[in-house]
Design a protein around this motif. Structure first.
Motif, PDB file in Angstrom:
ATOM      1  N   MET A   1       0.845  -1.192   0.000  1.00 12.09           N
ATOM      2  CA  MET A   1       0.000   0.000   0.000  1.00 12.09           C
ATOM      3  C   MET A   1       0.878   1.239   0.000  1.00 12.09           C
ATOM      4  SD  MET A   1      -3.139  -0.997  -0.026  1.00 12.09           S
ATOM      5  CE  MET A   1      -3.820  -2.643   0.022  1.00 12.09           C
ATOM      6  N   CYS A   2       0.374   2.294  -0.584  1.00 14.80           N
ATOM      7  CA  CYS A   2       1.351   3.273  -1.006  1.00 14.80           C
ATOM      8  C   CYS A   2       0.769   4.653  -1.235  1.00 14.80           C
ATOM      9  CB  CYS A   2       1.936   2.819  -2.335  1.00 14.80           C
ATOM     10  SG  CYS A   2       2.343   1.089  -2.354  1.00 14.80           S
TER      11      CYS A   2
ATOM     12  N   MET B   1       4.496   1.243   1.320  1.00 12.14           N
ATOM     13  CA  MET B   1       4.325   0.516   2.575  1.00 12.14           C
ATOM     14  C   MET B   1       4.154  -0.939   2.156  1.00 12.14           C
ATOM     15  SD  MET B   1       1.302   0.766   5.458  1.00 12.14           S
ATOM     16  CE  MET B   1       1.663   2.364   6.161  1.00 12.14           C
ATOM     17  N   ALA B   2       5.217  -1.724   2.336  1.00 15.05           N
ATOM     18  CA  ALA B   2       5.208  -3.101   1.833  1.00 15.05           C
ATOM     19  C   ALA B   2       4.090  -3.881   2.488  1.00 15.05           C
ATOM     20  CB  ALA B   2       6.542  -3.755   2.131  1.00 15.05           C
TER      21      ALA B   2
END
Lengths: 439, 232, 299
Positions: free
Chosen positions: C1-2, C151-152
């Motif tokens: 997420m990013c 956000m891995a």
């Protein structure tokens, strides 16, 4: 007359499978039920503690102190929670449970110095009064969600999923929705309450961070904020909860119960609590957040031994739901005729979803609720918690620990290869940890 | 900073949490109940958790959850609003002068949310008593699982309007791409026109109630055993 | 997420400032993606017959000078390079394929981060502000650029897993969301000759677009079929030589904002990333409709 020696059942189609296929053929819809998984899966029963002997020195019986207190929410919250015992009561909704059961749990927890948790459907005044430390759940459905309750809670738990049904919503059947429950949830009486499977206003860990921030702003950065996940990809979920800013992570293994959901969810989705704890602890350690972000573990915790083993694996506290209900009388061999009317028997009942709980725990029916006077329920629950704590301390002292949080994975061995692999502790009497040590 | 009758907060310098500490301290009957927030620059949770009657005007665009869980306050966003504006609001009024992103008014339990421009997808998702008036159009899956309250759309609605609807009522003036499961068009009777007239009047949005169509729940998903679909 | 950001300079005056503005946008998205960050900048196109490459091996101390010399010796063609943090941008008077083959053979330790006429990609793990500083991103000029903060979710935090992912010459992709069918799709694409460096879902989306376009699809067609073949949630921004395109999946879970003034077009996961741009408060702002492709290019 059939010769019983000539009968050969099918392993693929045993009687319960035949029954389920024919039920599906009759009704055209999946089975919905309460309680947790009924299948046998690796659990804390498959681990053993290594008591002290010559190489280690135990603590003495009741005399030498064995501390059980734990702080939750030390990362960001201005007012972290201090629990006197590391056993909390999991979220169970008013609606799923009756008010007598909720009050019983609150009183017992207050006496023992631990917390209870609300549930889908909001907070009741009785519950707030009964429980000194109350965790308020923010769930996908937001039934009964109220900023005043957020402000009068002691901690807030953002529920992403639960062990019985990760990725799914719940279903509180209409027969349990009386006038009060309906009003709290802004719905008409008597209709099924479908609970959404994801939150209505955020998607993903990046948005969750913003949601947590909003809750902190509304509550003045005072209260610990937990994130609860059902155990599936636990390593990732734990790490992401930490990145999203949680003060504590609650991991609910697949043994965790539910008031009502599809049987296919309960039996086929998620991973057992045992490997989930290990994965969660590893994720916290990788981020150097173990003991900084607290880990609360639930799903199939029943005894002080389960608690000791969960803590030894690295949990900071545990949470009990189904076991608490059992302490209140769930599946107790009384009122046999009422179990029979439900088509079940004590020891087999999973009919929480019907609202006809024979022992008055998961019901809104005033007559049935009379079977569980809150004072009696409170006493039962307190005794049960007390017993678990004594068991926990007994095991911790035997391992030479003056604080239960000093239990370690190295204080345990596994009885089965499966448990050794999942918990990453050696098989009893060997140095073998499957997947490690060059084996 | 105090200027002509209102207190101003500049989010370029002030921490949101200290602004909130001030706003959350307002009590019923306080004299100073007029505030202005400038330079929000898309920040999140601006004016969230307000808990008393007051006027808050925000000049600029805001991020997520502006006015979240509002009680009694009258909030005007002189700009665009990000996702979840007025989420779970209990009472009061939130007015967005521009457009709103998705999940506007999500799970709102009371009060009124007015969006003068367009609202994106999932407007009024799981709404529980709030009244939402949208001057423009709404995106897909709006009023998903809507339980109570009213959603008024002066423009068009995207696909799957009112999917899995409970008892929220939907009024749309323009076209509807498609209706979601269990959502049906219902007769617009005189009492509904009265209700709608009242909602429009409260919102200050100008539209003729007679041009709207009404949508509601077919109530076929109400019970797991579908033999008592007429519950209610 | 990013977090995703994109900036397209409509006016030439903005071009020298592109890096500075993009850096501000990127840093604003730190909360959404504290694990790694990266940008693709389109700038200073090479002349015909030349190729531009961004190379990286993970260490700033790599002997880029020696590499240049080696290449000049083997090819006898002109080569120039400019080091930027741990990456180096090469301008080579040669076609891409022979360079690629030579690099694979002689220097398997190096990764080609981007290739084309004008694209340059810089990405690394770490906080966006640190990444921006390491690459001096604020000094970059350019016509347009995309950025990403990660956000891995399920795959590792490494430079290789960072976005943007190169999807072909002068093409790149950044992604916000999570795909749910990327594993089987990756093995399918591998069988069809697409290389993957990681187990990352977004890299599969990039590989998918590369594959479709290799089969003859236009970018628009490739994005259309991506909406059918990729399952899960996504907002993609795709950088091209002349501009960029933005698309959200039809379910439309991950939000996004587009903004436009006379000077620029910007896209971001959240408005707060656009807020620092000059004239942002006067920009026209809207949310991309799910399933619809938005694109900008200079004609």
């Amino acid at each position: 007359m059939t010769d019983p020696r000539a009968l050969r059942g099918s392993a693929t189609f045993p009687p319960e499978v035949i029954r389920e296929i024919q039920r599906a053929a009759d009704q055209g819809v999946y089975e919905i039920r309460g309680f947790g998984t009924k299948r046998k899966i690796p659990s804390f029963d498959d681990l053993l503690m290594l008591g002290a002997s010559v190489s280690r020195y135990p603590l003495e019986g009741y005399r030498e102190a064995c501390d059980t207190s734990v702080m939750i929410g030390t990362r960001f919250a201005k007012k972290p929670i201090e629990l006197k015992i590391p056993i909390t009561v999991a979220g169970m909704s008013f609606g799923a449970l009756g008010s007598h059961a909720k009050r019983s749990l609150g009183w017992a927890a207050t006496e023992m110095g631990t917390s209870t948790t609300t549930g889908d459907g909001g907070m009741t005044d009785e519950e707030r009064e009964a429980s000194k430390t109350l965790v308020y759940q923010v769930l996908p459905s937001r039934y009964g969600m109220n900023p005043d309750d957020l402000r009068r809670a002691d901690a807030i738990e953002v529920v992403v999923g639960q062990g019985a049904k990760p990725g799914g919503g719940g279903m509180l059947l209409g027969q349990k929705i009386n006038e009060r429950v309906a009003k709290m949830r802004d719905l008409p009486q008597g209709i099924d309450q479908r609970s959404a499977s994801r939150h209505p206003d955020w998607t993903g860990p990046d948005d969750l961070e913003i949601k947590i921030h909003e809750i902190r702003e509304i509550t003045g950065w005072e209260k610990p904020i937990y994130v609860k996940v059902g155990a599936t990809r636990t390593r990732f979920d734990t790490a992401l909860a930490v990145k999203a800013g949680a003060d504590a992570v609650v991991v609910d293994g697949m043994q965790g119960g539910t008031a009502a959901t599809q049987d296919v969810f309960i039996e086929h989705v998620g991973i057992p609590t045992l490997p989930a704890v290990r994965q969660a602890v590893e994720a916290l350690q990788e981020l150097d957040m173990h003991r900084k972000v607290q880990l609360i573990v639930s799903g199939g915790i029943r005894s002080g031994a389960d608690v000791a083993k969960a803590l030894a694996m690295g949990a900071d506290a545990v949470s009990i739901g189904s076991a608490a209900m059992v302490a209140l009388g769930c599946n107790k061999p009384v009122y046999h005729e009422d179990y029979e009317a439900l088509g079940t028997a004590p020891g087999f009942c999973h009919h929480c979803h019907t609202g006809r709980c024979p022992v008055g725990v998961t019901t809104q029916d005033p007559e049935l609720e009379k079977r569980l006077p809150p004072e009696k329920g409170g006493r039962l629950m307190r005794n049960y918690l007390q017993t678990m704590v004594l068991e926990l301390q007994t095991l911790a002292r035997a391992c030479g620990k003056s604080h239960v949080l000093n239990l370690e994975p190295q204080d345990m061995v596994a009885l089965t290869v499966e448990a050794a692999a999942m918990a990453q502790v050696p098989l009893a009497g060997t140095d073998w940890v499957p997947g490690k040590n060059n084996y | 900073m105090k200027t002509n009758g209102y207190i101003e907060f500049d989010l370029d310098g002030e921490e949101l949490s200290s602004v909130h500490a001030r706003l959350h301290s307002v009590k019923q009957g306080d004299n100073e109940r007029s505030f202005r927030i400038v330079n929000p620059r898309g920040k999140h949770a601006v004016a969230a958790g307000l808990n008393a009657p007051m006027d808050v005007r925000i000049d600029g665009h805001v991020g997520f959850y502006c006015g979240g869980m509002n009680k009694e306050a009258d909030i005007t966003i002189n700009g665009q609003a990000g996702p979840g504006v007025g989420e779970n609001m209990m009472s009061g009024l939130i007015r967005v002068c521009g457009n709103a992103s998705q999940s506007a008014g999500a799970t709102g339990r009371g009060g009124m949310l007015v969006i003068e421009g367009d609202a994106s997808s999932r407007c009024g998702i799981s709404m529980k008593g709030i009244d939402i008036v949208v001057g423009g159009s709404v995106g897909h899956m709006s009023c998903f699982m809507g339980q109570r309250g009213h959603l008024v759309v002066c423009g068009d609605a995207g696909h799957d309007l009112g999917d899995s609807l409970y008892e929220a009522q939907i009024f749309v003036r323009g076209s509807v791409d498609s209706l979601g499961a269990d959502c049906v068009e219902k007769e617009m009777r005189p009492e509904h026109i009265e209700t709608l007239k009242g909602l429009l009047a409260r919102s200050g949005v100008n539209a003729d109630p007679k041009e709207f169509r009404r949508y509601g729940s077919a109530r076929k998903l109400y019970n797991f055993h579908i033999d008592n679909a007429d519950a209610l | 997420m990013c977090g995703i950001v994109g900036l397209f300079a409509k006016s030439p005056e903005l071009q020298p400032e592109l890096g500075r503005h993009l850096t501000a946008m990127l840093v604003e998205m730190t909360d959404r993606g504290p694990d790694s960050a990266g940008v693709a900048v389109y700038r200073e196109p090479v002349e015909k017959g030349w190729t531009k490459l961004s190379l990286c091996n993970g260490h700033a101390e790599y002997p880029w000078e020696t590499l240049s010399q080696e290449f000049a010796d083997d090819f006898g063609r002109e080569i120039r390079h400019e080091q930027r943090g741990s990456h180096s941008v090469f301008r080579i008077h040669e076609d891409f394929e022979p360079i690629q083959a030579w690099l694979r053979h002689r220097h398997p330790e190096l990764r080609i981060v981007s290739a084309g006429d004008s694209i340059e990609i810089f990405k690394e793990k770490g906080l966006p502000s640190d990444v921006a500083r390491n690459f001096s991103l604020d000094t970059l000029s350019g016509t347009h650029a995309l950025g990403h903060t990660r956000m891995a979710t399920e795959s590792a935090v490494t430079t290789e897993h960072s976005h943007p992912f190169s999807t072909g010459l002068d093409l790149c992709l950044v992604h916000n969301g999570s795909l749910s069918n990327h594993n089987r799709l990756r093995s399918y694409l591998r069988r069809h000759g697409i290389d993957f460096q990681t187990d990352n879902d977004s890299e599969v989306a990039a590989g998918y677009l590369a594959w479709r376009m290799r089969e003859g699809a236009t970018l628009d067609e490739a994005l259309q079929s991506a909406m059918k073949d990729l399952d899960g949630f996504f907002t993609f921004a795709v950088g091209t030589r002349d501009g960029f395109a933005v698309v959200r999946d039809p379910i439309g879970c991950k939000h996004g904002v587009l903004a436009e003034t006379d000077e620029w077009v910007a896209m971001a996961t959240e408005y707060r990333a656009i807020a620092p741009l000059p004239g942002a408060d006067k920009a026209s702002i809207w949310e991309p409709v799910p399933g619809q492709i938005y694109s900008w290019s200079r004609s």
